[in-house]
Write an enzyme that holds these catalytic residues in place. Sequence first.
Site, PDB file in Angstrom:
ATOM      1  N   HIS A  36       3.483   2.656  12.817  1.00 34.27           N
ATOM      2  CA  HIS A  36       2.537   3.774  12.835  1.00 34.27           C
ATOM      3  C   HIS A  36       3.173   4.855  13.682  1.00 34.27           C
ATOM      4  CE1 HIS A  36      -1.066   0.790  11.912  1.00 34.27           C
ATOM      5  NE2 HIS A  36      -0.099   0.910  10.992  1.00 34.27           N
ATOM      6  N   HIS A  64       0.863  -1.278  -0.036  1.00 36.76           N
ATOM      7  CA  HIS A  64      -0.246   0.056  -0.319  1.00 36.76           C
ATOM      8  C   HIS A  64       0.872   1.375  -0.176  1.00 36.76           C
ATOM      9  CE1 HIS A  64       0.186   0.995   4.482  1.00 36.76           C
ATOM     10  NE2 HIS A  64       0.001  -0.467   4.615  1.00 36.76           N
ATOM     11  N   ASP A  69       6.132   0.672   6.869  1.00 35.07           N
ATOM     12  CA  ASP A  69       4.651   0.363   6.478  1.00 35.07           C
ATOM     13  C   ASP A  69       3.983   1.340   5.780  1.00 35.07           C
ATOM     14  OD1 ASP A  69       2.106  -0.460   6.701  1.00 35.07           O
ATOM     15  OD2 ASP A  69       1.730   0.080   8.739  1.00 35.07           O
ATOM     16  N   GLU A  90      -4.986   1.723   2.455  1.00 33.89           N
ATOM     17  CA  GLU A  90      -4.994   0.682   3.459  1.00 33.89           C
ATOM     18  C   GLU A  90      -5.369   1.147   4.873  1.00 33.89           C
ATOM     19  OE1 GLU A  90      -4.136  -2.365   5.990  1.00 33.89           O
ATOM     20  OE2 GLU A  90      -2.930  -0.669   5.736  1.00 33.89           O
ATOM     21  N   GLU A  91      -4.425   2.108   5.327  1.00 38.34           N
ATOM     22  CA  GLU A  91      -4.456   2.340   6.628  1.00 38.34           C
ATOM     23  C   GLU A  91      -5.653   2.786   7.272  1.00 38.34           C
ATOM     24  OE1 GLU A  91      -2.298   1.461   8.453  1.00 38.34           O
ATOM     25  OE2 GLU A  91      -0.468   1.668   7.692  1.00 38.34           O
ATOM     26  N   ASP A 132       3.065  -6.488   3.385  1.00 39.85           N
ATOM     27  CA  ASP A 132       2.725  -5.373   3.998  1.00 39.85           C
ATOM     28  C   ASP A 132       2.927  -5.686   5.534  1.00 39.85           C
ATOM     29  OD1 ASP A 132       1.863  -3.242   5.397  1.00 39.85           O
ATOM     30  OD2 ASP A 132      -0.513  -3.798   5.117  1.00 39.85           O
TER      31      ASP A 132
END
Length: 467
Positions: free
Chosen positions: A423, A279, A291, A325-326, A353
């Site tokens: 994140h 992503h 990520d 995606e997130e 991912d």
Amino acid sequence: MKRILLFLILISSSISFSQTDQEVLKTIYTQSLTNGKSYDWLSHLSNQIGSRLSGSLGAERAVAYTKEELDKLGLDKVWLQPVMVPKWVRGAKEFAFIETKPGKTTNVNICALGGSVATPALGLKAEVVEVQNFEELEALGTENIKGKIVFYNRPMQADLIQTFEAYGGCVNQRYKGAVEAIKFGAVGVIVRSMNLRMDDLPHTGSMTYDNLPVDKRIPSAAISTNDAELLSTMLKLDKSIKFYFKQSCKQLKDVQSYNVIGEITGSEFPNEYMIVGGHLDSWDLGDGSHDDGAGVVQSMDVLRLLKESGITPKRSIRVVLFMNEENGLRGGKKYAAIAKQKNENHVFALESDSGGFTPRGFSFDCTDAAFNQVLSWQQLFKPYLIHYFEKGGSGADVGPLKTESNVLAGLRPDSQRYFDHHHASNDTFDAINKRELELGAATMTSLIYLFDKYGVNPISNKEAIKD
Ligand SMILES: [Zn+2]
């Protein structure tokens, strides 16, 4: 002399024709480790573009950049697939403290959860109720929770070797914490960061209000693991301490964005599609190197490595860089919807991912027969220390493509350090190791090569590695 030359040419071309799978994999890994592009691409995405939250300028620039780079690879097709995405902005940096007495405060590190509403402009201050789970919350009930901030403090379980399992065991606090706390009259939510390490970095991530009206929503933030411990300890000493936080995040209107897609059209079965992807969007605190910048550049390099290794795929191979995606999965859903609409037969999909760390293997979402076929290739990966072949999930973005007969897979890198960065503001390029990233790209390319060569129908083990 001429004859000898002709003879040599004939020999060399026949060798390349009958290259064994072992030799092809060796070529792919050598190409990736000596001539790979993934690290350079990631450097640009991370260092020149930076974070890529859906709807942000970074996301827009990432779409343009990856499209441009795919254009340079001489693929058969490269295009943008439009998709509307949510746009949430963090606003000014959040601020929080624990107040033990009026005027006596200790600052702590928090960040708003993705999708959260803001606090009132002057911030929010209230007493805190600590819970480990929703059962405890319910047991406490409205009389103990009304008007207070709910503090979810269940740590990721350290004894689970699969850290994604530990994440799965905790993430409901972050995702559903607010909706559950609202039922009992809470005014805010603070969640312990999904991080196995003790440090000062708060980790964001998506949360939901389900369909609650805007005036019922309460602000939600993540607190660093060190500060979660501090808050918990202080609460044990004095239940009447207060927590203050201020955040100014906002949900704006949906905006236009894109999935980025490139294709090598199959030479024998152009209507059978195999996709590889990651992503393109990322959270906003770091630059999304692990990520999922890693998955993006590895997937791009799969198509390039196939070409560089002299492989002409029988089936159509697509790289798909999914948007959003997130905080929405709109890109993954859109891609699957269009594929269905066009009746495209997606026989295989591979997602990366789970970070750019040393690849260990893959997890597969498929039938037992297809899985046995995969296991017959396992020994080809042995020289590269790739050994993890398990049935299980694949990836969020390719998930919507699932049919009864196709195979979905996820690259499984070593996950022990992934949640140190996930994140958070330290998900940055310096946390990426070039060789590990390249090994991942080669491992993905090898699996795509094998699936393309043998198809997804079960065949005998003997046949699969006869040459
Ligand atoms: Zn991701």
